[in-house]
Enzyme design. Structure first.
Site, PDB file in Angstrom:
ATOM      1  N   HIS A 129      -3.718  11.877   4.133  1.00 59.98           N
ATOM      2  CA  HIS A 129      -3.894  10.447   4.394  1.00 59.98           C
ATOM      3  C   HIS A 129      -3.369   9.662   3.187  1.00 59.98           C
ATOM      4  CE1 HIS A 129      -5.396   7.262   6.863  1.00 59.98           C
ATOM      5  NE2 HIS A 129      -6.360   6.897   6.045  1.00 59.98           N
ATOM      6  N   ASP A 132      -7.327   4.135  13.190  1.00 54.71           N
ATOM      7  CA  ASP A 132      -6.387   5.223  12.897  1.00 54.71           C
ATOM      8  C   ASP A 132      -7.066   6.579  12.844  1.00 54.71           C
ATOM      9  OD1 ASP A 132      -7.473   3.949  10.528  1.00 54.71           O
ATOM     10  OD2 ASP A 132      -6.193   5.231   9.305  1.00 54.71           O
ATOM     11  N   HIS A 133      -8.385   6.587  12.720  1.00 55.14           N
ATOM     12  CA  HIS A 133      -9.141   7.846  12.717  1.00 55.14           C
ATOM     13  C   HIS A 133      -9.750   8.167  14.080  1.00 55.14           C
ATOM     14  CE1 HIS A 133      -9.315   8.534   8.237  1.00 55.14           C
ATOM     15  NE2 HIS A 133      -8.837   7.305   8.327  1.00 55.14           N
ATOM     16  N   ASP A 180     -11.718   8.169   4.296  1.00 57.29           N
ATOM     17  CA  ASP A 180     -11.234   7.014   3.535  1.00 57.29           C
ATOM     18  C   ASP A 180     -12.321   6.565   2.575  1.00 57.29           C
ATOM     19  OD1 ASP A 180      -9.105   7.223   5.238  1.00 57.29           O
ATOM     20  OD2 ASP A 180      -9.102   5.117   5.834  1.00 57.29           O
ATOM     21  N   HIS A 229     -15.398   7.747   9.892  1.00 56.19           N
ATOM     22  CA  HIS A 229     -15.691   6.333  10.094  1.00 56.19           C
ATOM     23  C   HIS A 229     -14.912   5.879  11.318  1.00 56.19           C
ATOM     24  CE1 HIS A 229     -11.895   6.225   7.906  1.00 56.19           C
ATOM     25  NE2 HIS A 229     -11.757   4.946   8.200  1.00 56.19           N
ATOM     26  N   HIS A 278     -16.295   2.886   1.829  1.00 55.03           N
ATOM     27  CA  HIS A 278     -15.223   2.306   2.623  1.00 55.03           C
ATOM     28  C   HIS A 278     -15.705   0.979   3.211  1.00 55.03           C
ATOM     29  CE1 HIS A 278     -11.249   2.497   4.130  1.00 55.03           C
ATOM     30  NE2 HIS A 278     -11.583   2.601   5.407  1.00 55.03           N
ATOM     31  N   HIS A 302     -12.675   3.387  11.942  1.00 56.00           N
ATOM     32  CA  HIS A 302     -11.386   2.706  11.956  1.00 56.00           C
ATOM     33  C   HIS A 302     -10.474   3.320  13.016  1.00 56.00           C
ATOM     34  CE1 HIS A 302     -11.146   0.431   7.871  1.00 56.00           C
ATOM     35  NE2 HIS A 302     -11.188  -0.423   8.871  1.00 56.00           N
TER      36      HIS A 302
END
Length: 323
Positions: free
Chosen positions: A293, A112-113, A222, A108, A201, A110
């Site tokens: 994670h 942080d990914h 996530d 996805h 998510h 986001h």
């Protein structure tokens, strides 16, 4: 418990993939510390980053490598991804040499990914990668790719002009961005079949199942507990899943002065607690469950909570662990 690590706009091609529907504690710890398979045999899982948005010094952002027949397939590219890959290569995983990073899947979008995306595009190119990067992900990955390429336009033009030291291999910064759009088989070659499945998510998100000649590996990304994750695993060799402890959630301060309960409500909809993961794993029945994670007060607290709720084989992943 852990296994023993083996070592401490231009330039963007937008593609859409097709889809097929995805139809006695001491003794226990000692037993669970044994890896499910030797890290040196067959397909390898390399945890390049097990971290979260918090900038924990010993945990880079989410990134996992599946290595099959000396070929690497990345899942997510959090901060530090290329340096972690380089460290893994220095430790003996040659497929993770930066210039050989050519295929990636993102769960996805986001930050942080994905903060390491520009690093994955440009650093291997500056070191000599000559082939475009192939990236698979949810809708929006093509736009993200285009904007990143354009953001680095001055860099690209300088490196490929008449004086540029990368003018003889300009394709190395290019990206073929494949937008998934729906669950199903999204990639297949002689080494792997990669199947995406929808997860729960805050945005369009997917987990991935990798079927290799010797293993089946499922990565959640996530997500709140999802039936699709159970269905994707169903006795798989390895399930890699996010998790947090309830004590950590209760103690977490709100970021930026947000109203009390803001993150708790978000987490309850879009992430997975230890009891929830334990129940999911009992149904999915992986041979080994790898936690990544993750958030907890301490690693020992996470270990204790998991052992309270789950009797199966699990490990708490660390950056650069190999399974």
């Amino acid at each position: 418990m852990r296994s023993t690590p083996s070592f401490g706009s231009a330039g963007v091609k937008i593609l859409t993939t097709g889809c097929l529907t995805l139809v006695a504690c001491a003794a226990v710890i000692a037993a669970q510390q044994q890896p499910a398979r030797p890290a040196t045999a067959g397909s390898k899982i390399v945890l390049l980053g097990t971290g979260t948005p918090a900038p924990t010094p010993d945990r880079s952002g989410p990134a996992t490598a599946i290595v099959v027949n000396d070929t690497a397939y990345l899942v997510d590219f959090g901060p530090g991804v290329v340096r972690r890959a380089s460290a893994a290569a220095a430790g003996g995983i040659a497929a993770l040499q930066p210039t050989r990073l050519q295929r990636a899947f993102v769960t996805h979008l986001h930050s942080d990914h994905t903060v390491g995306y520009a690093d994955l595009i440009f650093t291997p190119w500056t070191l000599g990668r000559r082939m475009p990067l192939e990236v698979y992900g949810p809708r929006g990955i093509a736009a993200m790719t285009s904007h990143l390429i354009e953001a680095y336009r001055v860099d690209i033009d300088t490196r490929t002009n008449a004086d540029g030291n990368q003018r003889t291999f300009p394709d190395g910064h290019k990206v073929n961005a494949h937008e998934i759009g729906a669950a199903g088989v999204v990639y297949k070659d002689a080494n792997v079949t990669v199947t995406a499945f929808a997860t729960k998510h805050a945005m369009e998100s997917y987990g991935y199942r990798f079927d290799t000649p010797d293993r089946s590996i499922v990565i959640s990304g996530d997500t709140n507990p999802a039936q699709s994750t159970i269905d994707a695993c169903r006795g798989c060799d390895v399930l890699i899943h996010e998790v947090h402890t309830e004590a950590w959630l209760a103690a977490r301060p709100e970021a930026g002065g947000a109203p009390p309960g803001t993150f708790r409500r978000f987490s309850e909809k879009y992430h997975t607690t230890v009891p929830q993961l334990a129940e999911l794993a009992r149904q999915a029945k992986p041979r080994v469950l790898i936690l990544y994670h993750y958030n907890s007060l301490t690693p020992d607290e996470l270990q204790t909570e998991m052992m309270k709720h789950y009797a199966g084989h699990f490990v708490i992943g660390r950056d650069l662990d190999v399974y």
